[in-house]
Design a protein around this motif. Structure first.
Motif, PDB file in Angstrom:
ATOM      1  N   GLY A   1      13.126  -2.360   5.279  1.00 53.29           N
ATOM      2  CA  GLY A   1      14.656  -3.059   4.880  1.00 53.29           C
ATOM      3  C   GLY A   1      14.717  -3.676   3.326  1.00 53.29           C
ATOM      4  O   GLY A   1      13.560  -3.214   2.573  1.00 53.29           O
ATOM      5  N   ALA A   2      14.816  -4.465   3.602  1.00 48.86           N
ATOM      6  CA  ALA A   2      15.563  -5.722   2.890  1.00 48.86           C
ATOM      7  C   ALA A   2      13.457  -5.985   1.880  1.00 48.86           C
ATOM      8  O   ALA A   2      13.554  -6.913   1.176  1.00 48.86           O
ATOM      9  CB  ALA A   2      16.135  -6.658   3.108  1.00 48.86           C
ATOM     10  N   ALA A   3      12.489  -6.661   3.742  1.00 44.98           N
ATOM     11  CA  ALA A   3      11.563  -6.826   3.091  1.00 44.98           C
ATOM     12  C   ALA A   3      10.730  -5.473   1.641  1.00 44.98           C
ATOM     13  O   ALA A   3       9.862  -6.390   0.912  1.00 44.98           O
ATOM     14  CB  ALA A   3      10.613  -7.072   4.198  1.00 44.98           C
ATOM     15  N   ALA A   4      11.131  -4.832   1.801  1.00 35.47           N
ATOM     16  CA  ALA A   4      10.286  -4.010   0.514  1.00 35.47           C
ATOM     17  C   ALA A   4      11.100  -3.841  -1.006  1.00 35.47           C
ATOM     18  O   ALA A   4      10.485  -2.977  -1.893  1.00 35.47           O
ATOM     19  CB  ALA A   4      10.655  -2.280   1.215  1.00 35.47           C
TER      20      ALA A   4
ATOM     21  N   ILE B   1      11.320   8.983  -8.875  1.00 39.15           N
ATOM     22  CA  ILE B   1      12.539   9.307  -7.764  1.00 39.15           C
ATOM     23  C   ILE B   1      12.206   8.661  -6.552  1.00 39.15           C
ATOM     24  O   ILE B   1      13.181   8.756  -5.443  1.00 39.15           O
ATOM     25  CB  ILE B   1      12.327  10.595  -8.458  1.00 39.15           C
ATOM     26  CG1 ILE B   1      12.984  10.742  -9.832  1.00 39.15           C
ATOM     27  CG2 ILE B   1      13.122  11.268  -6.912  1.00 39.15           C
ATOM     28  CD1 ILE B   1      12.808  12.225  -9.901  1.00 39.15           C
ATOM     29  N   ARG B   2      11.299   8.704  -6.480  1.00 36.83           N
ATOM     30  CA  ARG B   2      10.737   8.305  -5.466  1.00 36.83           C
ATOM     31  C   ARG B   2      11.047   6.975  -4.693  1.00 36.83           C
ATOM     32  O   ARG B   2      11.648   6.667  -3.677  1.00 36.83           O
ATOM     33  CB  ARG B   2       8.995   8.061  -4.844  1.00 36.83           C
ATOM     34  CG  ARG B   2       8.208   9.921  -4.656  1.00 36.83           C
ATOM     35  CD  ARG B   2       7.226  10.270  -4.545  1.00 36.83           C
ATOM     36  NE  ARG B   2       7.061  12.040  -4.930  1.00 36.83           N
ATOM     37  CZ  ARG B   2       5.696  12.379  -4.883  1.00 36.83           C
ATOM     38  NH1 ARG B   2       4.434  11.691  -4.126  1.00 36.83           N
ATOM     39  NH2 ARG B   2       5.080  13.876  -4.695  1.00 36.83           N
ATOM     40  N   ILE B   3      10.596   6.231  -5.945  1.00 38.75           N
ATOM     41  CA  ILE B   3      10.617   4.532  -5.394  1.00 38.75           C
ATOM     42  C   ILE B   3      12.687   4.737  -4.889  1.00 38.75           C
ATOM     43  O   ILE B   3      12.797   3.834  -4.361  1.00 38.75           O
ATOM     44  CB  ILE B   3      11.041   4.337  -7.123  1.00 38.75           C
ATOM     45  CG1 ILE B   3       8.882   3.862  -6.557  1.00 38.75           C
ATOM     46  CG2 ILE B   3      11.299   2.508  -6.910  1.00 38.75           C
ATOM     47  CD1 ILE B   3       8.216   2.947  -7.703  1.00 38.75           C
ATOM     48  N   LEU B   4      12.966   5.358  -6.191  1.00 40.76           N
ATOM     49  CA  LEU B   4      14.686   5.732  -6.014  1.00 40.76           C
ATOM     50  C   LEU B   4      14.816   5.816  -5.099  1.00 40.76           C
ATOM     51  O   LEU B   4      15.888   5.638  -3.416  1.00 40.76           O
ATOM     52  CB  LEU B   4      14.981   5.780  -7.268  1.00 40.76           C
ATOM     53  CG  LEU B   4      15.030   6.178  -8.263  1.00 40.76           C
ATOM     54  CD1 LEU B   4      16.000   6.483  -9.896  1.00 40.76           C
ATOM     55  CD2 LEU B   4      16.365   4.373  -8.739  1.00 40.76           C
TER      56      LEU B   4
ATOM     57  N   ALA C   1       1.099  -1.507   0.097  1.00 41.91           N
ATOM     58  CA  ALA C   1      -0.232   0.213   0.803  1.00 41.91           C
ATOM     59  C   ALA C   1       1.215   1.213   0.120  1.00 41.91           C
ATOM     60  O   ALA C   1       0.853   2.636  -0.449  1.00 41.91           O
ATOM     61  CB  ALA C   1      -1.082   0.097   0.802  1.00 41.91           C
ATOM     62  N   LEU C   2       2.060   1.223   1.242  1.00 36.14           N
ATOM     63  CA  LEU C   2       3.131   2.304   0.931  1.00 36.14           C
ATOM     64  C   LEU C   2       3.477   2.300  -0.773  1.00 36.14           C
ATOM     65  O   LEU C   2       3.837   3.802  -0.936  1.00 36.14           O
ATOM     66  CB  LEU C   2       4.430   2.048   2.250  1.00 36.14           C
ATOM     67  CG  LEU C   2       4.032   2.427   3.497  1.00 36.14           C
ATOM     68  CD1 LEU C   2       4.994   1.650   3.986  1.00 36.14           C
ATOM     69  CD2 LEU C   2       2.767   3.160   3.719  1.00 36.14           C
ATOM     70  N   VAL C   3       4.147   1.825  -0.920  1.00 33.45           N
ATOM     71  CA  VAL C   3       4.270   1.419  -2.299  1.00 33.45           C
ATOM     72  C   VAL C   3       3.195   2.324  -3.731  1.00 33.45           C
ATOM     73  O   VAL C   3       3.242   3.357  -4.749  1.00 33.45           O
ATOM     74  CB  VAL C   3       5.262   0.432  -3.069  1.00 33.45           C
ATOM     75  CG1 VAL C   3       5.252   0.435  -4.069  1.00 33.45           C
ATOM     76  CG2 VAL C   3       6.476  -0.039  -2.165  1.00 33.45           C
TER      77      VAL C   3
ATOM     78  N   LEU D   1       9.253  -1.980  -4.149  1.00 29.35           N
ATOM     79  CA  LEU D   1      10.028  -1.330  -4.753  1.00 29.35           C
ATOM     80  C   LEU D   1      10.820  -1.578  -5.949  1.00 29.35           C
ATOM     81  O   LEU D   1      10.408  -0.864  -7.268  1.00 29.35           O
ATOM     82  CB  LEU D   1      10.908  -0.345  -4.376  1.00 29.35           C
ATOM     83  CG  LEU D   1      10.362  -0.220  -2.852  1.00 29.35           C
ATOM     84  CD1 LEU D   1      11.878   0.145  -1.532  1.00 29.35           C
ATOM     85  CD2 LEU D   1      10.121   1.280  -2.875  1.00 29.35           C
ATOM     86  N   HIS D   2      11.248  -2.608  -6.162  1.00 27.74           N
ATOM     87  CA  HIS D   2      12.207  -2.778  -7.580  1.00 27.74           C
ATOM     88  C   HIS D   2      10.962  -3.429  -8.817  1.00 27.74           C
ATOM     89  O   HIS D   2      10.919  -3.238  -9.631  1.00 27.74           O
ATOM     90  CB  HIS D   2      12.704  -4.227  -7.549  1.00 27.74           C
ATOM     91  CG  HIS D   2      13.450  -3.962  -8.842  1.00 27.74           C
ATOM     92  ND1 HIS D   2      14.645  -5.749  -9.162  1.00 27.74           N
ATOM     93  CD2 HIS D   2      14.323  -3.944  -9.669  1.00 27.74           C
ATOM     94  CE1 HIS D   2      15.134  -5.821  -9.727  1.00 27.74           C
ATOM     95  NE2 HIS D   2      15.121  -4.563 -10.355  1.00 27.74           N
TER      96      HIS D   2
END
Length: 301
Positions: free
Chosen positions: A143-146, A176-179, A119-121, A150-151
């Motif tokens: 962290g790593a779980a996200a 840009i926000r994802i990055l 939901a955040l992404v 994101l990818h």
């Protein structure tokens, strides 16, 4: 959030700005509703208001106590949300201890108490700048779980970017926000490296997107990141456009120059790739090649 034990001393018609400034500089930051309501109506032309915003920005970046930083964000957002947004970037880049500040602030401003990573992404494409910076760093706190989420979101955009879609700029803003979220995660974001390099070299992307990809790669900062970049230092075939090839090589070299020294030193094949570039690349790239070689402790000549 912290609140003062006693109500703030006021003056007829509003807040005692001098007392408020002294409290903020002493890191006594009050986010009581009545104070915030008055802050929202302050005259920005008052010199003390500018000093107050400066003091709040300083507290956001410099304070070691997470609650103090949270309160400073809340208070500054009541006065000037644009300044709060800019200061948040500085704050989150300096304090990456996973203390949950971004998530708590996002909950405070949105009322969303338990969002999933998915939901955040998904929300990254919908929020304004202020909520965007809070959301991207709230994601990073997972962290790593996200990283897979994101990818996957990055891969949903075409590479190279398509500028004639009518929503290119909005797409670039979301990328840009994802990055930035991946940057905040750091080395655990390494699985996205090939996509990041593709974005780094994408001439159809917004310049700020390419820069964000560079910052994310240097934020990952592993020897394997360096080695992935080295693969893109090899001179291309003679049929390639020389100007475009030079720009792509420069982007890779500039990213390598931002890498941690130890990552450059531990990576395999860097000296050989740089030496080959000195022979086969355009002269204007040679100073950059030498700079990377010097940082890595090798020689490119």
């Amino acid at each position: 959030m912290q609140h003062s034990d006693e109500p703030r001393v006021g003056v007829p018609g509003g807040i005692d700005l001098e007392a408020l400034l002294a409290d903020i500089r002493a890191r006594r930051i009050d986010t009581a509703d009545e104070v915030l309501a008055q802050l929202a109506n302050l005259d920005g032309a008052n010199p003390l208001v500018e000093q107050i915003t400066d003091a709040l920005e300083s507290a956001m970046v410099e304070a070691s106590d997470p609650s103090t930083r949270e309160n400073a964000v809340i208070m500054l957002a009541a006065i000037d949300q644009s300044k709060a947004t800019t200061a948040c970037y500085r704050m989150f880049r300096r304090h990456r201890a996973g203390d949950g500040v971004a998530g708590r602030l996002r909950t405070h401003f949105t009322g969303d108490t338990d969002p999933t990573v998915e939901a955040l992404v998904a929300n990254l494409s919908e929020c304004d700048r202020f909520h965007g910076v809070l959301t991207q760093w709230a994601i990073a706190e997972h962290g790593a779980a996200a990283v897979p989420h994101l990818h996957s979101a990055l891969l949903s955009f075409p590479i190279p970017a398509r500028q004639n879609t009518g929503h290119w700029f909005d797409d670039e803003d979301t990328k840009i926000r994802i990055l930035h979220a991946l940057e905040g995660i750091g080395p655990a974001a390494a699985p996205a490296t090939p996509t990041l390099i593709a974005l780094l070299q994408d001439a159809e992307s917004y310049r700020s997107t390419c820069h964000a990809a560079e910052e994310t790669l240097t934020g990952i900062g592993l020897p394997t990141t360096v080695e992935a970049l080295i693969a893109h230092l090899r001179p291309s075939g003679s049929g390639d456009d020389e100007s475009e090839k030079g720009e792509k090589l420069y982007a890779v070299l500039d990213t390598l120059l931002g890498m941690p020294r130890e990552a450059l030193a531990e990576a395999h094949g860097l000296d050989e790739a740089l030496a080959e570039l000195m022979i086969h690349s355009a002269d204007w790239l040679h100073n950059m090649v030498r700079s990377v070689a010097d940082k890595a402790g090798g020689r490119a000549d």
